[in-house]
Design an enzyme around this catalytic site. Structure first.
Site, PDB file in Angstrom:
ATOM      1  N   LYS A  22       0.907  -1.262  -0.013  1.00  0.00           N
ATOM      2  CA  LYS A  22      -0.118  -0.048  -0.088  1.00  0.00           C
ATOM      3  C   LYS A  22       0.830   1.074   0.184  1.00  0.00           C
ATOM      4  O   LYS A  22       0.683   2.184  -0.942  1.00  0.00           O
ATOM      5  CB  LYS A  22      -0.946   0.023   1.475  1.00  0.00           C
ATOM      6  CG  LYS A  22      -2.047  -1.110   1.126  1.00  0.00           C
ATOM      7  CD  LYS A  22      -3.030  -0.803   2.272  1.00  0.00           C
ATOM      8  CE  LYS A  22      -2.463  -0.872   3.885  1.00  0.00           C
ATOM      9  NZ  LYS A  22      -1.788  -2.337   4.172  1.00  0.00           N
ATOM     10  N   ARG A 102     -10.028   0.286   8.216  1.00  0.00           N
ATOM     11  CA  ARG A 102      -9.631  -1.008   8.437  1.00  0.00           C
ATOM     12  C   ARG A 102     -10.570  -1.830   9.197  1.00  0.00           C
ATOM     13  O   ARG A 102     -10.534  -3.112   9.471  1.00  0.00           O
ATOM     14  CB  ARG A 102      -8.386  -1.026   9.259  1.00  0.00           C
ATOM     15  CG  ARG A 102      -6.893  -1.324   8.561  1.00  0.00           C
ATOM     16  CD  ARG A 102      -6.006  -1.262   9.516  1.00  0.00           C
ATOM     17  NE  ARG A 102      -4.929  -1.815   9.147  1.00  0.00           N
ATOM     18  CZ  ARG A 102      -3.796  -1.280   8.580  1.00  0.00           C
ATOM     19  NH1 ARG A 102      -3.699  -0.150   8.539  1.00  0.00           N
ATOM     20  NH2 ARG A 102      -2.511  -2.040   8.151  1.00  0.00           N
ATOM     21  N   ARG A 137      11.454  -6.826   5.123  1.00  0.00           N
ATOM     22  CA  ARG A 137      11.295  -5.625   4.878  1.00  0.00           C
ATOM     23  C   ARG A 137      12.129  -4.722   6.082  1.00  0.00           C
ATOM     24  O   ARG A 137      12.175  -5.183   6.812  1.00  0.00           O
ATOM     25  CB  ARG A 137       9.988  -5.216   5.021  1.00  0.00           C
ATOM     26  CG  ARG A 137       9.564  -3.899   4.873  1.00  0.00           C
ATOM     27  CD  ARG A 137       8.105  -3.588   4.449  1.00  0.00           C
ATOM     28  NE  ARG A 137       7.428  -3.325   5.583  1.00  0.00           N
ATOM     29  CZ  ARG A 137       6.253  -3.134   5.574  1.00  0.00           C
ATOM     30  NH1 ARG A 137       5.491  -2.837   4.600  1.00  0.00           N
ATOM     31  NH2 ARG A 137       5.441  -2.922   6.751  1.00  0.00           N
ATOM     32  N   ARG A 170      11.110  -2.851  11.143  1.00  0.00           N
ATOM     33  CA  ARG A 170       9.760  -2.653  12.201  1.00  0.00           C
ATOM     34  C   ARG A 170       9.555  -3.502  13.120  1.00  0.00           C
ATOM     35  O   ARG A 170       9.480  -4.755  12.869  1.00  0.00           O
ATOM     36  CB  ARG A 170       8.437  -2.227  11.130  1.00  0.00           C
ATOM     37  CG  ARG A 170       8.625  -0.917  10.568  1.00  0.00           C
ATOM     38  CD  ARG A 170       7.376  -0.804   9.731  1.00  0.00           C
ATOM     39  NE  ARG A 170       5.869  -1.331  10.046  1.00  0.00           N
ATOM     40  CZ  ARG A 170       4.824  -1.037   9.501  1.00  0.00           C
ATOM     41  NH1 ARG A 170       5.052  -0.451   7.945  1.00  0.00           N
ATOM     42  NH2 ARG A 170       3.914  -1.795   9.667  1.00  0.00           N
ATOM     43  N   ARG A 181      -1.268  -9.673  12.520  1.00  0.00           N
ATOM     44  CA  ARG A 181      -1.811  -8.858  11.666  1.00  0.00           C
ATOM     45  C   ARG A 181      -2.605  -9.332  10.347  1.00  0.00           C
ATOM     46  O   ARG A 181      -3.470  -8.716  10.023  1.00  0.00           O
ATOM     47  CB  ARG A 181      -0.670  -7.901  10.993  1.00  0.00           C
ATOM     48  CG  ARG A 181       0.153  -7.323  12.283  1.00  0.00           C
ATOM     49  CD  ARG A 181       1.559  -6.423  11.795  1.00  0.00           C
ATOM     50  NE  ARG A 181       1.365  -5.474  10.570  1.00  0.00           N
ATOM     51  CZ  ARG A 181       2.309  -5.080   9.851  1.00  0.00           C
ATOM     52  NH1 ARG A 181       3.656  -5.666   9.718  1.00  0.00           N
ATOM     53  NH2 ARG A 181       2.351  -4.308   8.885  1.00  0.00           N
TER      54      ARG A 181
HETATM   55  P1  AMP Z   1       0.318  -0.089   8.423  1.00  0.00           P
HETATM   56  O1  AMP Z   1       1.351   0.594   8.402  1.00  0.00           O
HETATM   57  O2  AMP Z   1      -0.625   0.336   7.485  1.00  0.00           O
HETATM   58  O3  AMP Z   1       0.505  -1.532   8.357  1.00  0.00           O
HETATM   59  O4  AMP Z   1      -0.086  -0.148   9.835  1.00  0.00           O
HETATM   60  C1  AMP Z   1       0.622  -0.582  11.082  1.00  0.00           C
HETATM   61  C2  AMP Z   1      -0.336  -0.635  12.424  1.00  0.00           C
HETATM   62  O5  AMP Z   1      -0.888   0.657  12.537  1.00  0.00           O
HETATM   63  C3  AMP Z   1      -1.383  -1.806  12.161  1.00  0.00           C
HETATM   64  O6  AMP Z   1      -0.777  -2.984  12.191  1.00  0.00           O
HETATM   65  C4  AMP Z   1      -2.359  -1.322  13.076  1.00  0.00           C
HETATM   66  O7  AMP Z   1      -1.837  -1.433  14.731  1.00  0.00           O
HETATM   67  C5  AMP Z   1      -2.187   0.187  13.251  1.00  0.00           C
HETATM   68  N1  AMP Z   1      -2.948   0.858  12.234  1.00  0.00           N
HETATM   69  C6  AMP Z   1      -2.890   1.492  11.178  1.00  0.00           C
HETATM   70  N2  AMP Z   1      -4.260   1.818  10.559  1.00  0.00           N
HETATM   71  C7  AMP Z   1      -4.981   1.513  11.483  1.00  0.00           C
HETATM   72  C8  AMP Z   1      -6.462   1.652  11.324  1.00  0.00           C
HETATM   73  N3  AMP Z   1      -6.965   2.091  10.457  1.00  0.00           N
HETATM   74  N4  AMP Z   1      -7.155   1.062  12.366  1.00  0.00           N
HETATM   75  C9  AMP Z   1      -6.712   0.498  13.478  1.00  0.00           C
HETATM   76  N5  AMP Z   1      -5.185   0.149  13.551  1.00  0.00           N
HETATM   77  C10 AMP Z   1      -4.589   0.794  12.405  1.00  0.00           C
END
Ligand code: AMP
Length: 227
Positions: A22, A102, A137, A170, A181
């Site tokens: 993404k 999400r 990554r 990360r 996740r």
């Molecule tokens: P990402 O970088 O998009 O993979 O997001 C990393 C982490 O941030 C996710 O695994 C969640 O813990 C948190 N997160 C990001 N966006 C959301 C969302 N819209 N709702 C809930 N948690 C989120």
């Protein structure tokens, strides 16, 4: 979608399992079309690094591979989308949301605020490919560049090719957390596919990043975007 959109889509969301690419796709779209890109994951990581109350709370969920509670997320995003950089010339909202909504309640929150998307880009990748992608990554917190130990190694181990910053693994990109996740995606996020139905443009994302971006750009062009 079939046919040519009469007006370009303004409220776009990017949905996909963790590791679908993404962030990479969003960056490509910003470079090409200059969209107002809001990544909730990046916002939370920045808040956590800055030590804000929201950031520290979010980190406790992120480190477990769990989603941050809906009320926290909705407050975060509703304040941000009001800002001038997420408005078109006529004042209407215009944004690319990456990682939000999400959950179904987050989708409801957008709808209630008149911010429901008019285009949903769904990056589709099978789960087994994701563990390999994410565990290798390495990201650069300074410039957002992403390397991969196997698929896109840095020229100097641990150093970002683009800006010379120190690469990080990360904390949520370790295998046990990746699997949590993925579970969260299946349980909480994949119902959005049903919710958004005909608005979804599905893109095969288990291919090279440039091929994924080309496929997404083609979709954007069908939705009124031109270089
Ligand atoms: P990402 O970088 O998009 O993979 O997001 C990393 C982490 O941030 C996710 O695994 C969640 O813990 C948190 N997160 C990001 N966006 C959301 C969302 N819209 N709702 C809930 N948690 C989120």
């Amino acid at each position: 979608m079939t046919g040519i959109a009469s007006k370009r889509s303004q409220k776009i969301i990017l949905v996909g399992p963790p590791g679908a690419g993404k962030g990479t796709v969003a960056k490509g779209l910003v470079d090409r079309f200059g969209l107002c890109h809001l990544s909730t994951g990046d916002m939370l990581r920045a808040a956590s690094a800055a030590g804000t109350a929201v950031g520290l709370l979010a980190k406790t969920f992120m480190d477990k591979g769990a989603l941050v509670p809906d009320d926290v997320m909705v407050r975060l995003i509703e304040e941000r989308v009001q800002q001038a950089d997420c408005r078109a010339a006529d004042g209407s909202p215009e944004f690319l949301l990456d990682g939000f909504p999400r959950t179904l309640p987050q989708a409801d929150a957008l709808q209630e605020r008149g911010l429901a998307p008019d285009l949903v880009l769904f990056l589709d990748v099978p789960g087994d490919a994701i563990v390999r992608r994410l565990s290798g990554r390495r990201t650069c917190p300074a410039c957002g560049n992403v390397h991969h130990v196997e698929f896109a190694p840095a020229k100097v181990d641990g150093i970002c090719d683009r800006c010379g910053g120190a690469l990080v693994h990360r904390s949520d990109d370790h295998e046990a957390t990746i699997r949590k996740r993925l579970d969260a995606f299946e349980l909480q996020t994949s119902p959005l596919v049903q919710r958004y139905g005909a608005m979804i443009e599905r893109v095969e994302a288990a291919q090279r990043p440039d091929a994924v971006l080309a496929a997404v750009v083609a979709v954007m062009q069908r939705h009124g975007y031109a270089d």
